[in-house]
Design a protein around this motif. Sequence first.
Motif, PDB file in Angstrom:
ATOM      1  N   ASP A 336      10.206  13.640  24.418  1.00  0.00           N
ATOM      2  CA  ASP A 336      10.378  13.603  25.514  1.00  0.00           C
ATOM      3  C   ASP A 336       9.901  15.413  25.133  1.00  0.00           C
ATOM      4  N   LEU A 337       9.039  15.308  24.536  1.00  0.00           N
ATOM      5  CA  LEU A 337       8.274  16.518  24.355  1.00  0.00           C
ATOM      6  C   LEU A 337       7.731  17.503  25.869  1.00  0.00           C
ATOM      7  N   PRO A 338       8.308  18.755  25.665  1.00  0.00           N
ATOM      8  CA  PRO A 338       7.663  19.031  27.343  1.00  0.00           C
ATOM      9  C   PRO A 338       5.908  18.801  26.782  1.00  0.00           C
ATOM     10  N   ASP A 339       5.868  19.438  28.545  1.00  0.00           N
ATOM     11  CA  ASP A 339       4.043  19.320  29.008  1.00  0.00           C
ATOM     12  C   ASP A 339       3.265  20.114  27.736  1.00  0.00           C
ATOM     13  N   GLY A 340       3.624  21.829  27.147  1.00  0.00           N
ATOM     14  CA  GLY A 340       2.631  22.448  26.644  1.00  0.00           C
ATOM     15  C   GLY A 340       2.329  21.737  25.041  1.00  0.00           C
ATOM     16  N   SER A 341       4.020  20.929  24.903  1.00  0.00           N
ATOM     17  CA  SER A 341       3.486  20.276  23.039  1.00  0.00           C
ATOM     18  C   SER A 341       2.864  19.195  23.706  1.00  0.00           C
ATOM     19  N   LEU A 342       3.129  18.569  24.569  1.00  0.00           N
ATOM     20  CA  LEU A 342       2.151  17.453  24.457  1.00  0.00           C
ATOM     21  C   LEU A 342       0.656  17.543  24.897  1.00  0.00           C
ATOM     22  N   PHE A 343       0.121  18.432  25.678  1.00  0.00           N
ATOM     23  CA  PHE A 343      -0.629  18.653  25.416  1.00  0.00           C
ATOM     24  C   PHE A 343      -1.569  19.268  24.593  1.00  0.00           C
ATOM     25  N   ALA A 344      -0.592  20.282  23.666  1.00  0.00           N
ATOM     26  CA  ALA A 344      -1.361  20.595  22.564  1.00  0.00           C
ATOM     27  C   ALA A 344      -1.004  19.309  21.078  1.00  0.00           C
ATOM     28  N   LEU A 345      -0.675  18.646  21.732  1.00  0.00           N
ATOM     29  CA  LEU A 345      -0.005  17.335  20.901  1.00  0.00           C
ATOM     30  C   LEU A 345      -1.717  16.190  20.633  1.00  0.00           C
ATOM     31  N   ALA A 346      -1.783  16.371  22.338  1.00  0.00           N
ATOM     32  CA  ALA A 346      -3.664  15.455  22.640  1.00  0.00           C
ATOM     33  C   ALA A 346      -4.268  16.432  21.433  1.00  0.00           C
ATOM     34  N   SER A 347      -4.667  17.727  21.521  1.00  0.00           N
ATOM     35  CA  SER A 347      -6.041  18.477  21.629  1.00  0.00           C
ATOM     36  C   SER A 347      -6.315  18.752  20.518  1.00  0.00           C
ATOM     37  N   LEU A 348      -5.012  18.321  19.094  1.00  0.00           N
ATOM     38  CA  LEU A 348      -4.542  18.451  18.222  1.00  0.00           C
ATOM     39  C   LEU A 348      -5.398  17.811  17.422  1.00  0.00           C
ATOM     40  N   SER A 349      -4.722  16.516  17.931  1.00  0.00           N
ATOM     41  CA  SER A 349      -4.373  14.746  16.550  1.00  0.00           C
ATOM     42  C   SER A 349      -5.869  14.339  17.308  1.00  0.00           C
ATOM     43  N   THR A 350      -6.524  14.708  18.067  1.00  0.00           N
ATOM     44  CA  THR A 350      -8.310  14.596  18.661  1.00  0.00           C
ATOM     45  C   THR A 350      -9.164  15.298  17.643  1.00  0.00           C
ATOM     46  N   LEU A 351      -8.795  17.075  17.708  1.00  0.00           N
ATOM     47  CA  LEU A 351     -10.002  16.882  16.809  1.00  0.00           C
ATOM     48  C   LEU A 351     -10.048  17.539  15.787  1.00  0.00           C
ATOM     49  N   ALA A 352      -8.737  16.440  15.316  1.00  0.00           N
ATOM     50  CA  ALA A 352      -8.662  16.959  13.790  1.00  0.00           C
ATOM     51  C   ALA A 352      -9.298  15.429  13.648  1.00  0.00           C
ATOM     52  N   GLY A 353      -9.590  14.316  14.119  1.00  0.00           N
ATOM     53  CA  GLY A 353      -9.728  13.013  13.338  1.00  0.00           C
ATOM     54  C   GLY A 353     -11.349  13.582  12.903  1.00  0.00           C
ATOM     55  N   ASN A 354     -12.046  14.604  13.408  1.00  0.00           N
ATOM     56  CA  ASN A 354     -13.547  15.191  13.110  1.00  0.00           C
ATOM     57  C   ASN A 354     -13.530  15.256  11.542  1.00  0.00           C
ATOM     58  N   LEU A 355     -12.280  15.646  10.571  1.00  0.00           N
ATOM     59  CA  LEU A 355     -12.400  16.257   9.392  1.00  0.00           C
ATOM     60  C   LEU A 355     -12.506  15.468   8.230  1.00  0.00           C
ATOM     61  N   LEU A 356     -12.531  14.360   7.901  1.00  0.00           N
ATOM     62  CA  LEU A 356     -13.373  12.591   7.243  1.00  0.00           C
ATOM     63  C   LEU A 356     -13.492  11.517   7.964  1.00  0.00           C
ATOM     64  N   ILE A 357     -14.559  11.139   7.882  1.00  0.00           N
ATOM     65  CA  ILE A 357     -15.257   9.573   8.483  1.00  0.00           C
ATOM     66  C   ILE A 357     -13.543   8.954   9.008  1.00  0.00           C
ATOM     67  N   ILE A 358     -12.426   8.870   8.045  1.00  0.00           N
ATOM     68  CA  ILE A 358     -11.651   8.092   8.627  1.00  0.00           C
ATOM     69  C   ILE A 358     -10.141   8.569   9.441  1.00  0.00           C
ATOM     70  N   GLY A 359     -10.801   9.987   9.992  1.00  0.00           N
ATOM     71  CA  GLY A 359      -9.836   9.984  10.781  1.00  0.00           C
ATOM     72  C   GLY A 359      -9.881  10.001  12.055  1.00  0.00           C
ATOM     73  N   SER A 360     -10.950   9.067  12.489  1.00  0.00           N
ATOM     74  CA  SER A 360     -11.268   8.285  14.104  1.00  0.00           C
ATOM     75  C   SER A 360     -11.773   7.402  13.558  1.00  0.00           C
ATOM     76  N   LEU A 361     -11.498   6.274  14.623  1.00  0.00           N
ATOM     77  CA  LEU A 361     -12.098   4.917  15.011  1.00  0.00           C
ATOM     78  C   LEU A 361     -13.496   5.020  15.477  1.00  0.00           C
ATOM     79  N   ALA A 362     -13.986   6.529  16.347  1.00  0.00           N
ATOM     80  CA  ALA A 362     -15.831   6.745  16.235  1.00  0.00           C
ATOM     81  C   ALA A 362     -16.040   7.234  15.423  1.00  0.00           C
ATOM     82  N   ASN A 363     -15.338   7.734  14.050  1.00  0.00           N
ATOM     83  CA  ASN A 363     -16.148   8.835  12.970  1.00  0.00           C
ATOM     84  C   ASN A 363     -17.159   7.235  12.679  1.00  0.00           C
ATOM     85  N   ILE A 364     -15.510   5.867  12.448  1.00  0.00           N
ATOM     86  CA  ILE A 364     -15.813   4.583  11.516  1.00  0.00           C
ATOM     87  C   ILE A 364     -17.172   3.702  12.091  1.00  0.00           C
TER      88      ILE A 364
END
Length: 409
Positions: A336-364
Motif C-alpha cells: 500500500d505504498l503511496p503513488d509518489g513512493s511507487l514512482f520513486a521505486l520504479a525510477s530508482l530500481s530501474t536506474l540502479a540497474g546500470n551500476l553493474l552488469i548483473i544489475g539488469s537483464l538488459a545488461n546481461i
Amino acid sequence: MNGLVLATFVAVYLGMALGRWPGLKIDRTGIALLGAIVLFAAGPVSAERVLAAIDFPTLIVLFGLMVLSAQFAACGFYDRVAAGIASTDARPATILLVVIVVAGLLSAILANDVVVWAITPLLCRGLIARGLDPRPFLIALAGAANAGSAATLIGNPQNILIGSVGQLEFWPFAAACTPPAIAGLAAVWLVVRWQWRDALAARPVNGEALPVPPVQRSALLKACFWTIVLMAGFTTPIPHTTTVLVVAGALLVSRTMATKQLLGLVDWHLLVLFGGLFVVTAALADTGLPAITVERLEQAGLLPDRLAVLAPLALVGSNTIGNVPIVMLILGILPDLPDGSLFALASLSTLAGNLLIIGSLANIITVERAREAGVHLGFLEHARAGIPMTILAQALAILWLYLAGYVMM
C-alpha cells in the motif's frame, strides 16, 4: 511450516543474487519455479493460494507488450535500426548519441530487453567493420535502454508490476518518471563520452558496409498502428489488460507471419520467473513475518517510503538479487505504498540497474549477445562507466522526486 517457507524464501532469493545455485545449472527462472513447486508440494501453499498469489494482470500486460515487441523484431525493424546506426558516416561521438537516443526512445514504449537483444549483434558487426571499438557503444546501448525504460509503465517488467499493484495511471506515471529517465540518458552520454574518450576519438574507416536488412513494410506498419492504439488506449478508462490483449490478439492475426514465429519471440522464461516469485513472496506474507518486519521498521523510522531508505535499498537490491525481485519483495511487504513512493521505486530500481552488469537483464543480454558477435565486454570495463553514470542519474532522480513533492527525503 513457517520454517520451510522461510528457508525456501531465503534459498530462492539467494539464487536470485548468485544467478544460480552452486554446482547446478538451474538459473533464476528455474530457481523461482522450483521454490513455488516445493511450497505447493509440501503443503504451505494450496492450489487456490497459488492462483490467488499470481498477479495475472501483470503477466497479461507483460505478455501483450512482448507480443508487440516481437512484431517489431520479426518484421526486421530492429535489424534495420542497428544497421543504419552502424553504417552512418558520422563521427563516433555522434554515433554514441544516436545509440543513446534511439535505445532510450524505443525502450520507453517497447520492452528494453527485446531492444538490446535485437540491436546488439548487428551493431557490433557494423562497428567492427568500420574499425571502431564496440564496447563504449554497447555500454551506452544497455544504459540507455535501462534509463529510457524508466519513463513509462510499459518500459520494463518492474514498472509493469508496480503499475499493476499500485493501480497507477499511465500519463501521471510518465509525468513523474520521464524527467529522471531523461537525466539517466544524459548521465549515460556524459559518462561514456568521458570514460571512453580515446576510443571515441578514433576515425571510422570505410569498411565493407553491412547489407541493408529487409523490412516487411506491411508488418511494420501494422506494428506502428497497434502501438498508437495501445498508447491511445492508456488514455481511456479501459483497463490496461483489455487494451493490451486486444493489441496482442490483433497482431496474432496475420497472413504473412505465423503465430509460432511471433510467440517464439516472447520471453516465456521471464513470465515463469514472475509466477514463481509471486508464489514464494505470497507464502512468506502468509507467515506474518513481513507484517512484523514492517512494524519494526516503522518503529525504527526505516520504512522504504522515503528517499533516504528507498534509494540505497533499490541500489543494493537491484545489483544483488535483481531489480525485478527487489521490487516484488518490497511490494510484497508494503503493498500500500503511496503513488509518489511507487514512482520513486520504479525510477530508482530501474536506474540502479546500470551500476553493474548483473544489475539488469538488459545488461546481461547485451554482454552475452556481444560475445556471440566476437566482442568481449568485461565486468570492470562496464563498471568504470556504470558506477559513475548510476550515481549521477540516481542523484538527479532523487533531487527531482524530492523537489517535485512526490516523496519525502
